[in-house]
Design an enzyme around this catalytic site. Structure first.
Site, PDB file in Angstrom:
ATOM      1  N   VAL A  50     -15.803 -40.462 -37.355  1.00 11.52           N
ATOM      2  CA  VAL A  50     -14.745 -39.587 -36.861  1.00 11.52           C
ATOM      3  C   VAL A  50     -13.573 -39.573 -37.850  1.00 11.52           C
ATOM      4  CG1 VAL A  50     -13.065 -39.197 -35.002  1.00 11.52           C
ATOM      5  CG2 VAL A  50     -15.382 -39.966 -34.453  1.00 11.52           C
ATOM      6  N   CYS A  51     -13.335 -40.708 -38.497  1.00  9.74           N
ATOM      7  CA  CYS A  51     -12.157 -40.863 -39.360  1.00  9.74           C
ATOM      8  C   CYS A  51     -12.051 -39.805 -40.465  1.00  9.74           C
ATOM      9  CB  CYS A  51     -12.115 -42.270 -39.946  1.00  9.74           C
ATOM     10  SG  CYS A  51     -11.938 -43.557 -38.688  1.00  9.74           S
ATOM     11  N   PRO A  52     -13.119 -39.530 -41.229  1.00  9.28           N
ATOM     12  CA  PRO A  52     -12.948 -38.531 -42.286  1.00  9.28           C
ATOM     13  C   PRO A  52     -12.637 -37.140 -41.748  1.00  9.28           C
ATOM     14  CG  PRO A  52     -15.260 -39.140 -42.082  1.00  9.28           C
ATOM     15  CD  PRO A  52     -14.462 -40.121 -41.264  1.00  9.28           C
ATOM     16  N   LEU A  55      -8.847 -37.194 -41.296  1.00  8.26           N
ATOM     17  CA  LEU A  55      -8.093 -37.182 -42.551  1.00  8.26           C
ATOM     18  C   LEU A  55      -8.158 -35.813 -43.220  1.00  8.26           C
ATOM     19  CD1 LEU A  55      -8.286 -40.324 -42.026  1.00  8.26           C
ATOM     20  CD2 LEU A  55      -8.132 -40.552 -44.508  1.00  8.26           C
TER      21      LEU A  55
END
Length: 210
Positions: A50-52, A55
């Site tokens: 999920v993080c990328p 960002l």
């Protein structure tokens, strides 16, 4: 931990990767006091899932934040070397190449702890050994900090729940509208919409029109 809203954002100094390549020592949000609003957000881990998406979503809207005089800053408990490595990986391979805003390395986990987003805590076992209780990474916390260094908005999501960057922009607009006009923002307010005076007459007038 109690809410940080209405309080000074915790101060820190840490290493950070800026413009995808430069490692800055002693990076601090204090440099923006009196100059810019700040959207400071935490994510759990580099090289994850999920993080990328988050960002890149902030990068895609970066010009809109900048046009409002807002500095976007990210942070996780990974090292600056890990951040740098992830920044070399292309988007189509799950990387974050092309991210230009600062990414802070909270390797000591003290920043996440001070902002109340650290998942887990340290304790000692019966033999005096240091033991981590929990993953010791950051939840998806987001903080909108005004030019005085005061937290005006915060949001904390659990690991599986990605954030809405448009909502972060809306909160910036709402804060700046209040700062410029002195009127408060009703439910579902968006930029260009009517605010209301924080009086009985003001809310009565607003509700009569909506």
């Amino acid at each position: 931990m109690a809410s940080l809203v209405g309080k000074k954002a915790p101060s820190f100094k840490a290493n950070a990767v800026i413009n995808g390549t430069t490692v800055a020592n002693d990076f601090s949000l204090d440099q923006y006091i009196g100059k810019k609003h700040v959207v400071f957000f935490f994510y759990p881990k580099d090289f994850t899932f999920v993080c990328p998406t988050e960002l890149h979503a902030f990068q895609e809207k970066l010009a809109e934040f900048e046009s409002r005089g807002v500095q976007v800053v990210a942070c996780s408990t990974d090292t600056e070397e890990s951040h740098w490595g992830w920044l070399q990986m292309a988007k189509e391979h799950g990387g974050i190449k092309g991210i230009t805003y600062p990414i802070v390395a909270d390797t000591g986990k003290t920043i996440s702890d001070s902002y109340g987003v650290l998942a887990g805590e340290y304790t000692y076992d019966e033999e005096g050994n240091l033991v981590a209780m929990g993953p010791m990474i950051a939840f998806r916390g987001l903080y909108l900090i005004d030019k005085n260094g005061v937290v005006q908005h915060m949001l904390i999501n659990n690991f599986p729940l990605g954030r809405n960057v448009d909502e972060a922009l809306r909160m910036v607009d709402a804060l700046q509208f209040f700062e410029e006009n002195g009127e408060v923002c009703p439910a579902n307010w968006t930029k260009g919409s009517q605010g209301l005076k924080d009086t009985h007459e003001g809310v009565a007038d607003y509700l009569s029109k909506h």
